[in-house]
Design a protein around this motif. Structure first.
Motif, PDB file in Angstrom:
ATOM      1  N   ASP A 259      32.597 -14.998  25.631  1.00 27.75           N
ATOM      2  CA  ASP A 259      32.051 -13.658  25.803  1.00 27.75           C
ATOM      3  C   ASP A 259      33.114 -12.566  25.726  1.00 27.75           C
ATOM      4  OD1 ASP A 259      33.429 -14.027  28.144  1.00 27.75           O
ATOM      5  OD2 ASP A 259      31.694 -13.821  29.482  1.00 27.75           O
ATOM      6  N   GLY A 260      34.359 -12.934  25.404  1.00 30.81           N
ATOM      7  CA  GLY A 260      35.431 -11.953  25.266  1.00 30.81           C
ATOM      8  C   GLY A 260      36.227 -11.716  26.529  1.00 30.81           C
ATOM      9  N   GLN A 261      35.836 -12.330  27.636  1.00 25.52           N
ATOM     10  CA  GLN A 261      36.559 -12.138  28.894  1.00 25.52           C
ATOM     11  C   GLN A 261      37.932 -12.819  28.814  1.00 25.52           C
ATOM     12  OE1 GLN A 261      34.546 -13.691  32.322  1.00 25.52           O
ATOM     13  NE2 GLN A 261      36.274 -13.347  33.698  1.00 25.52           N
ATOM     14  N   ILE A 262      38.945 -12.133  29.332  1.00 25.36           N
ATOM     15  CA  ILE A 262      40.309 -12.668  29.353  1.00 25.36           C
ATOM     16  C   ILE A 262      40.557 -13.379  30.669  1.00 25.36           C
ATOM     17  CG2 ILE A 262      42.763 -12.081  29.346  1.00 25.36           C
ATOM     18  CD1 ILE A 262      42.096  -9.767  27.499  1.00 25.36           C
ATOM     19  N   VAL A 263      41.067 -14.587  30.600  1.00 24.01           N
ATOM     20  CA  VAL A 263      41.392 -15.349  31.809  1.00 24.01           C
ATOM     21  C   VAL A 263      42.871 -15.716  31.775  1.00 24.01           C
ATOM     22  CG1 VAL A 263      39.088 -16.264  32.233  1.00 24.01           C
ATOM     23  CG2 VAL A 263      40.616 -17.466  30.663  1.00 24.01           C
TER      24      VAL A 263
ATOM     25  N   SER B 146      48.398 -10.353  36.852  1.00 27.18           N
ATOM     26  CA  SER B 146      47.757 -11.323  37.734  1.00 27.18           C
ATOM     27  C   SER B 146      48.626 -11.589  38.958  1.00 27.18           C
ATOM     28  CB  SER B 146      47.501 -12.627  36.969  1.00 27.18           C
ATOM     29  OG  SER B 146      46.986 -13.631  37.823  1.00 27.18           O
TER      30      SER B 146
ATOM     31  N   VAL C  25      40.890 -16.513  26.076  1.00 25.27           N
ATOM     32  CA  VAL C  25      39.753 -15.605  25.846  1.00 25.27           C
ATOM     33  C   VAL C  25      38.485 -16.446  25.784  1.00 25.27           C
ATOM     34  CG1 VAL C  25      38.698 -13.936  24.297  1.00 25.27           C
ATOM     35  CG2 VAL C  25      41.179 -13.949  24.586  1.00 25.27           C
ATOM     36  N   LEU C  26      37.536 -16.162  26.685  1.00 29.43           N
ATOM     37  CA  LEU C  26      36.277 -16.901  26.719  1.00 29.43           C
ATOM     38  C   LEU C  26      35.370 -16.465  25.565  1.00 29.43           C
ATOM     39  CD1 LEU C  26      35.568 -16.782  30.573  1.00 29.43           C
ATOM     40  CD2 LEU C  26      36.766 -18.565  29.266  1.00 29.43           C
TER      41      LEU C  26
END
Length: 587
Positions: free
Chosen positions: A58-62, A111, A55-56
């Motif tokens: 900014d809340g983005q999931i990678v 993914s 989780v970055l």
């Protein structure tokens, strides 16, 4: 031999069932095309997608490679090896977010699904997903749920060693041999013994550990560098997470290097995870690493011995040993195989890729692809299934004991019946508690569910209750119970096939009904048993034993409800009667 694993794009509009190897450290996706299985590259052009979620800020999931970078720079916002926790009631915290293990797995699966859809130029809805052979009921449930959360219809879950054997057996259909597949991945270990003959792959036995893999070998190395035991490693992870995460990366590199070199040097980071211009180093030899891994190799030897014992084979009876999983590249494991089996292992395919390729072969079998139309595969239950019973000790009844109905490594699909009894006079109801495992007491096994049997006919203590387990390839277990003259009760335990639709459950019931066989309910079979009993009383004592033994086998076969076993037992009884000059058709 055709080349497996080549990568290409297949524009298509036809429905496609993909194969997925959901691994502890890496995951792969595959498809069966043009008569062979092929791997599909991810968006970065790689075949292996790291099973890592981050989780970055900014809340983005990678997912995958992008998340792998966070493992070193921000381990508190990254999760890996969560496959080990599948089926457990736990949450993993990534920054200010919490995820269950199956939620994290669903992100990896999504993914892979998206990569396959892009490569194949079609929407992907169906998949075959591999699982460790020794995954228990709850772990398989969580894996199926993860697939459904990723938007996939999970057509089949196949054991990882079985998938690998499909790839090898795909080419060796005319050969007859015994195979032992050793699968050591990043977090799990499995061993499967199988027989190949006339295009058939028959699983004989499977065993393993779901908490043993390459990560444990890395941990041993990290612990050695920290000059302490595993507890020291756990403490260091809490106190200096950046140092340990960086050191773990260095030990991973060293572990791979020791597969090629006799020794290596490990750079030592400071407490903030940084390296000095001339960092301190720790020298490690291959022999040192082998010695520190002795306890892990002993854990590996146990399941191998158990699988061979269940298959009724010795190490010398194994023709080929196949290695699967990236961790099998370690010389310590390959040396162990040579010592244990007396022969070098077979590694015709990349051990990282062969399970995913096998998943594609299984998808082809489900889709009845012409390229595999002469292949047959059987599988087994890796665990024993049974019920809780009471035992009498010194005149007192003690509950909590486990009685098997289906034993581990029995071939599936299967339907089998056992006779139990009441513990009290005029008992009106029984609660059957169903468990999975091999321990003597149910407290040490996995609870699967319950079946309430009501309205039992009045009778003395010890009155019979017939319990039937029916288990099919889709992972559905039906439990049925009844007393003579009473109502039949049954339940389908689908907690290990979570969220099946009503239509899918009904279809499973139809498959299960086709497996059932009730020889004891057949009037002619009952008459034959009664006739044989009556004739026993008329025979000379010297003739009784042969008929008595044949009758015991016949009645046992009626209770077990195995078609082949019953047919053989009935033929034997008829032959014994005939040899004694007794023809039941005349009576």
């Amino acid at each position: 031999m055709p080349e497996f694993g080549s990568d290409s794009s297949f524009p298509t509009e036809e429905p496609v069932c993909i194969g997925i190897d959901l691994g502890t450290t890496h995951s792969l996706v595959s498809v069966f095309r043009d008569g062979k299985p092929e791997l599909i590259s991810n968006a970065h052009g790689d075949k292996l997608t790291p099973s890592i979620v981050g989780v970055l800020q900014d809340g983005q999931i990678v997912v995958g490679s992008a998340a792998r970078e966070l493992r070193v720079t921000a381990p508190e916002r990254c999760a890996w090896v969560f496959k080990r926790y599948m089926g457990q009631e736990r949450k993993l915290k990534l920054g200010d977010k919490e995820f269950t293990p199956h939620e994290l797995s669903s992100l990896v699966l999504q993914s892979l699904r998206d990569d396959a859809a892009a490569q194949l130029n079609t929407e992907i809805t169906d998949a075959v997903i591999t699982v460790p052979a020794y995954f228990n009921d709850h772990q398989r449930t969580a894996t199926r749920l993860a697939g459904e959360m990723a938007g996939l219809n999970v057509r089949r879950m196949i054991n990882e060693p079985t998938a690998a054997a499909l790839v090898y057996g795909f080419h060796a259909r005319e050969e007859e041999k015994n195979l032992c597949v050793i699968d050591l991945g990043g977090g799990t270990f499995d061993v499967t013994v199988m027989e190949v003959f006339e295009g058939t792959l028959e699983i004989r036995a499977t065993a393993g550990e779901s908490m043993l893999g390459g990560e444990d070998f890395t941990d041993r190395m990290v612990s050695a560098v920290l000059s302490g035991e595993d507890t020291q490693l756990e403490l260091a992870e809490l106190q200096q997470p950046l140092r340990v995460s960086r050191l773990r990366g260095e030990c991973e590199k060293a572990k791979r290097l020791l597969s090629k070199e006799e020794s290596c040097k490990i750079r030592l980071p400071d407490q903030d995870g940084n390296f000095a211009e001339k960092p301190k180093t720790y020298r490690l030899t291959r022999a040192d690493f082998s010695r520190m891994c002795d306890p892990l190799m002993q854990r590996i030897a146990g399941p191998i011995a158990r699988a061979l014992r269940d298959a009724e084979l010795d190490p010398k009876d194994i023709d080929d040993v196949i290695l699967v999983g990236g961790s099998t590249r370690m010389p310590v494991l390959r040396d162990f195989v040579v010592d244990y089996f007396g022969k070098p292992p077979i590694i015709d395919h990349d051990p990282d890729e062969v399970v995913a390729l096998g998943a594609a072969v299984q998808a082809a079998l489900i889709g009845q692809d012409a390229a595999v139309d002469d292949m047959v595969m059987t599988d087994v239950c890796p665990f024993t299934l049974g019920v809780e019973v009471v035992k009498e000790f010194g005149g007192h009844m003690q509950d909590g004991y486990f009685k098997p109905v289906l034993h581990r490594n029995c071939t599936i699909p299967i339907s089998r019946e056992e006779v139990f009894s009441t513990v009290a006079a005029n008992q009106t109801n029984v609660t059957l508690r169903v468990f999975q495992g091999d321990a003597r007491k149910v407290a040490d096994n996995t609870a699967l569910g319950e079946l309430e049997v009501k309205g039992l006919p009045p009778g003395p203590a010890g009155s019979p209750i017939y319990v039937r387990f029916t288990y099919d390839l889709s992972g559905v277990l039906e439990v049925e119970a009844y007393a003579p003259g009473g109502e039949r009760f049954r339940t389908v335990l689908t907690n290990h096939v979570h969220q099946l639709s009503p239509a899918q459950i009904e279809e499973a019931k139809r498959r299960i009904d086709a497996l059932k066989f009730y020889p004891r309910d057949d009037l002619d079979n009952q008459k034959l048993a009664r006739f044989a009993e009556r004739m026993l009383g008329e025979l000379h004592p010297s003739q009784r034993q042969q008929l008595d033994e044949a009758l015991d086998i016949y009645e046992d076969a009626m209770a077990r409800s195995d078609r082949e076993h019953f047919a053989s037992a009935k033929d034997t009884l008829l032959m014994v009667l005939s040899s004694l000059g007794l023809d039941h058709e005349d009576h």
